[in-house]
Design a protein around this motif. Structure first.
Motif, PDB file in Angstrom:
ATOM      1  N   GLY A 105       0.749  -1.248   0.079  1.00 44.39           N
ATOM      2  CA  GLY A 105      -0.157   0.099  -0.110  1.00 44.39           C
ATOM      3  C   GLY A 105       0.968   1.293   0.070  1.00 44.39           C
ATOM      4  O   GLY A 105       2.323   1.065  -0.219  1.00 44.39           O
ATOM      5  N   GLN A 106       0.416   2.436   0.156  1.00 45.29           N
ATOM      6  CA  GLN A 106       0.822   3.613   0.166  1.00 45.29           C
ATOM      7  C   GLN A 106       1.622   3.883   1.495  1.00 45.29           C
ATOM      8  O   GLN A 106       1.101   3.777   2.506  1.00 45.29           O
ATOM      9  N   VAL A 107       2.602   4.445   1.452  1.00 50.16           N
ATOM     10  CA  VAL A 107       3.538   4.824   2.776  1.00 50.16           C
ATOM     11  C   VAL A 107       4.030   6.175   2.601  1.00 50.16           C
ATOM     12  O   VAL A 107       4.618   6.941   1.801  1.00 50.16           O
ATOM     13  N   GLY A 108       3.458   6.803   3.819  1.00 45.00           N
ATOM     14  CA  GLY A 108       3.939   8.046   4.028  1.00 45.00           C
ATOM     15  C   GLY A 108       5.362   8.640   4.299  1.00 45.00           C
ATOM     16  O   GLY A 108       5.736   7.508   5.185  1.00 45.00           O
ATOM     17  N   ILE A 109       5.972   9.530   4.020  1.00 44.96           N
ATOM     18  CA  ILE A 109       7.396   9.528   4.319  1.00 44.96           C
ATOM     19  C   ILE A 109       7.545  11.285   4.727  1.00 44.96           C
ATOM     20  O   ILE A 109       7.072  12.061   4.154  1.00 44.96           O
ATOM     21  N   ARG A 110       8.451  11.489   5.788  1.00 47.77           N
ATOM     22  CA  ARG A 110       8.670  12.632   6.038  1.00 47.77           C
ATOM     23  C   ARG A 110      10.234  13.005   6.548  1.00 47.77           C
ATOM     24  O   ARG A 110      10.696  11.916   7.094  1.00 47.77           O
ATOM     25  N   ILE A 111      10.811  13.912   6.071  1.00 50.86           N
ATOM     26  CA  ILE A 111      12.194  14.289   6.435  1.00 50.86           C
ATOM     27  C   ILE A 111      12.018  15.043   7.599  1.00 50.86           C
ATOM     28  O   ILE A 111      11.380  16.271   7.552  1.00 50.86           O
ATOM     29  N   THR A 112      12.470  14.953   8.803  1.00 51.94           N
ATOM     30  CA  THR A 112      12.162  15.561  10.059  1.00 51.94           C
ATOM     31  C   THR A 112      13.399  16.489  10.587  1.00 51.94           C
ATOM     32  O   THR A 112      13.294  17.012  11.629  1.00 51.94           O
ATOM     33  N   GLY A 113      14.395  16.335   9.748  1.00 51.29           N
ATOM     34  CA  GLY A 113      15.679  17.307  10.141  1.00 51.29           C
ATOM     35  C   GLY A 113      16.939  16.907   9.345  1.00 51.29           C
ATOM     36  O   GLY A 113      16.767  15.884   8.391  1.00 51.29           O
ATOM     37  N   HIS A 114      18.122  17.067   9.801  1.00 49.52           N
ATOM     38  CA  HIS A 114      19.228  16.724   9.301  1.00 49.52           C
ATOM     39  C   HIS A 114      20.434  16.195  10.305  1.00 49.52           C
ATOM     40  O   HIS A 114      20.311  16.827  11.370  1.00 49.52           O
ATOM     41  N   THR A 115      21.131  15.563  10.144  1.00 47.64           N
ATOM     42  CA  THR A 115      22.375  14.968  10.882  1.00 47.64           C
ATOM     43  C   THR A 115      23.523  15.280  10.189  1.00 47.64           C
ATOM     44  O   THR A 115      23.656  15.427   8.929  1.00 47.64           O
ATOM     45  N   ALA A 116      24.457  14.964  10.980  1.00 48.42           N
ATOM     46  CA  ALA A 116      25.928  15.001  10.154  1.00 48.42           C
ATOM     47  C   ALA A 116      26.069  14.138   9.133  1.00 48.42           C
ATOM     48  O   ALA A 116      26.681  14.203   8.092  1.00 48.42           O
ATOM     49  N   GLU A 117      25.224  12.846   9.259  1.00 48.94           N
ATOM     50  CA  GLU A 117      25.352  11.695   8.148  1.00 48.94           C
ATOM     51  C   GLU A 117      23.924  11.894   7.030  1.00 48.94           C
ATOM     52  O   GLU A 117      24.051  11.132   6.015  1.00 48.94           O
ATOM     53  N   GLY A 118      23.403  13.104   7.150  1.00 46.09           N
ATOM     54  CA  GLY A 118      22.360  13.373   6.277  1.00 46.09           C
ATOM     55  C   GLY A 118      20.830  13.447   6.783  1.00 46.09           C
ATOM     56  O   GLY A 118      20.670  13.686   7.951  1.00 46.09           O
ATOM     57  N   ALA A 119      19.835  13.184   5.920  1.00 48.78           N
ATOM     58  CA  ALA A 119      18.442  13.476   6.214  1.00 48.78           C
ATOM     59  C   ALA A 119      17.991  12.464   7.466  1.00 48.78           C
ATOM     60  O   ALA A 119      18.447  11.219   7.323  1.00 48.78           O
ATOM     61  N   ALA A 120      17.241  13.044   8.410  1.00 50.10           N
ATOM     62  CA  ALA A 120      16.438  12.226   9.332  1.00 50.10           C
ATOM     63  C   ALA A 120      15.100  11.899   8.709  1.00 50.10           C
ATOM     64  O   ALA A 120      14.378  12.685   8.705  1.00 50.10           O
ATOM     65  N   VAL A 121      14.947  10.286   8.527  1.00 48.94           N
ATOM     66  CA  VAL A 121      14.020  10.085   7.848  1.00 48.94           C
ATOM     67  C   VAL A 121      12.845   9.363   8.673  1.00 48.94           C
ATOM     68  O   VAL A 121      13.444   8.533   9.422  1.00 48.94           O
ATOM     69  N   GLU A 122      11.522   9.407   8.398  1.00 53.84           N
ATOM     70  CA  GLU A 122      10.699   8.822   9.173  1.00 53.84           C
ATOM     71  C   GLU A 122       9.609   8.287   8.332  1.00 53.84           C
ATOM     72  O   GLU A 122       9.300   8.884   7.077  1.00 53.84           O
TER      73      GLU A 122
END
Length: 299
Positions: A105-122
Motif C-alpha cells: 500500500g501507500q507509505v507516507g514519508i517525512r524528512i524531520t531534520g538533518h544530521t551529520a550523516e544526512g537526512a533524518a527520515v521517518e
C-alpha cells in the motif's frame, strides 16, 4: 548495451560501530526485471530495495519494491528508510513530504531534520492489529521448543500476532539476558510460522520501562538468512503490542526498540505514534542511516 544499475549499500538503524541492518539499494531501478532484483538480494544476502517511477495515476512520488534472496516482499521498513535517505543524498527529492507506492500500500514519508550523516527520515505505518494465537497452549509449547526456552523464561504477558504491514509473532521474555542467549532451532521456524500465520518470530524483553526502551530479535520465516539486525516493520508491530499490554503510553513519546546486539550489529529503531484525538491511528518509524559501500554489484 544493457543498462547498468548501480547498487549502493547503506546501513540502517545503526547505533554503534558495525551496527545497523545492511540494505542494498538501487535508486534508479527502471527497467530491472524480477530476476535482476532477486539476483541483487542473493548477491548481498540482505533485504534489498529498488526505486521506480511512480505508477501513472497513483499520485505517489515513487514506487518501491523489495526483495530478499528467496522472494519478493510487500514492504521493508529499513530498506524504505535507506532508499529515501539515498534519494535525498543524491538531490532527487524536491520536498520533505512524500508518498511511496509499495505492494503493501501507500507509505507516507517525512524528512524531520538533518544530521551529520544526512537526512533524518521517518516512514508511516498504519495502526497495528493485535491478535491472540489460535490453539494458544499448543502454539506456546511449540514456540518454546523452537526457541529453546522454558516457561519460566517468559514474561507474564500474552504471546501475540501483531501486524502493521506483515504479521510478526511477539514473544515476551522475562529478561534481556534470556533474549541474548537464544539459540533457535532454525530448521523448525518456517513450519511453525506457517502454522501460526506469521512471517517471523519477534521475541522481546523490557530494558528500561520508564524510558520505553525494549530489546528484540527477529527470526524470519523464510527470507534466506536466519536473523535480522534491525526490523522496522516488526518494531512498529511490537509498539502496538506494547500499547495493547499497557507497557507504553498512547502518546507521541518515543519508543526505542534495540536489536542486533546478539549479531554484533547493534541497532536502534525509534517509533512514535501518530494520534487522532488522542488515540494512536498509526506510527512513524525511523533511525540513522550511513553508507557502507558505494556502487557496484550485479545489474
Amino acid at each position: 548495451m544493457p543498462q547498468r544499475h548501480t547498487v549502493e549499500l547503506v546501513s540502517v538503524f545503526a547505533t554503534g560501530p558495525g551496527g545497523g541492518n545492511p540494505a542494498p539499494i538501487v535508486v534508479d531501478a527502471a527497467g530491472m526485471s524480477d530476476a535482476q532484483m532477486q539476483e541483487v538480494a542473493r548477491h548481498y544476502g540482505h533485504e534489498s530495495g529498488f526505486v521506480f517511477p511512480a505508477p501513472p495515476g497513483s499520485e505517489c512520488d515513487f514506487e518501491f519494491r523489495f526483495w530478499v534472496p528467496n522472494h519478493e516482499m510487500s514492504m521493508c521498513g529499513h530498506a524504505t528508510v535507506g532508499a529515501v535517505w539515498l534519494l535525498h543524498q543524491s538531490g532527487r527529492l524536491q520536498r520533505d513530504r512524500l508518498t511511496i507506492q509499495t505492494l503493501s500500500g501507500q507509505v507516507g514519508i517525512r524528512i524531520t531534520g538533518h544530521t551529520a550523516e544526512g537526512a533524518a527520515v521517518e516512514i508511516s505505518q498504519p495502526v497495528g492489529r493485535i491478535e491472540p494465537l489460535e490453539e494458544a497452549q499448543l502454539s506456546r509449547d511449540e514456540i518454546l521448543d523452537v526457541l529453546g526456552l522454558n516457561g519460566a523464561q517468559l514474561a507474564p504477558l500474552p504471546i501475540q500476532n501483531a501486524c502493521t504491514s506483515r504479521v510478526k509473532t511477539l514473544i515476551p521474555l522475562a529478561s534481556t539476558t534470556d533474549l541474548d542467549a537464544l539459540q533457535p532451532r532454525f530448521e523448525k521456524i518456517e513450519a511453525l510460522c506457517e502454522r501460526i500465520g506469521s512471517t517471523g518470530l519477534y521475541p522481546y524483553a523490557t530494558f528500561d520501562a520508564g524510558r520505553q526502551i525494549f530489546d528484540a530479535r527477529q527470526f524470519p520465516r523464510a527470507s534466506g538468512y536466519p536473523e535480522d539486525a534491525a526490523t522496522g516493520i516488526a518494531a512498529s508491530a511490537l509498539s502496538f503490542g506494547l500499547l495493547a499490554n499497557g507497557m507504553v503510553e498512547a502518546s507521541a513519546r518515543t519508543i526505542t526498540i534495540r536489536q542486533g546486539r546478539a549479531m554484533k550489529r547493534p541497532s536502534q529503531i525509534s517509533i512514535r505514534f501518530s494520534l487522532d484525538h488522542g488515540r494512536p491511528d498509526g506510527c512513524w518509524l525511523g533511525g540513522p542511516v550511513r553508507f557502507e559501500a558505494h556502487g557496484g554489484a550485479p545489474s
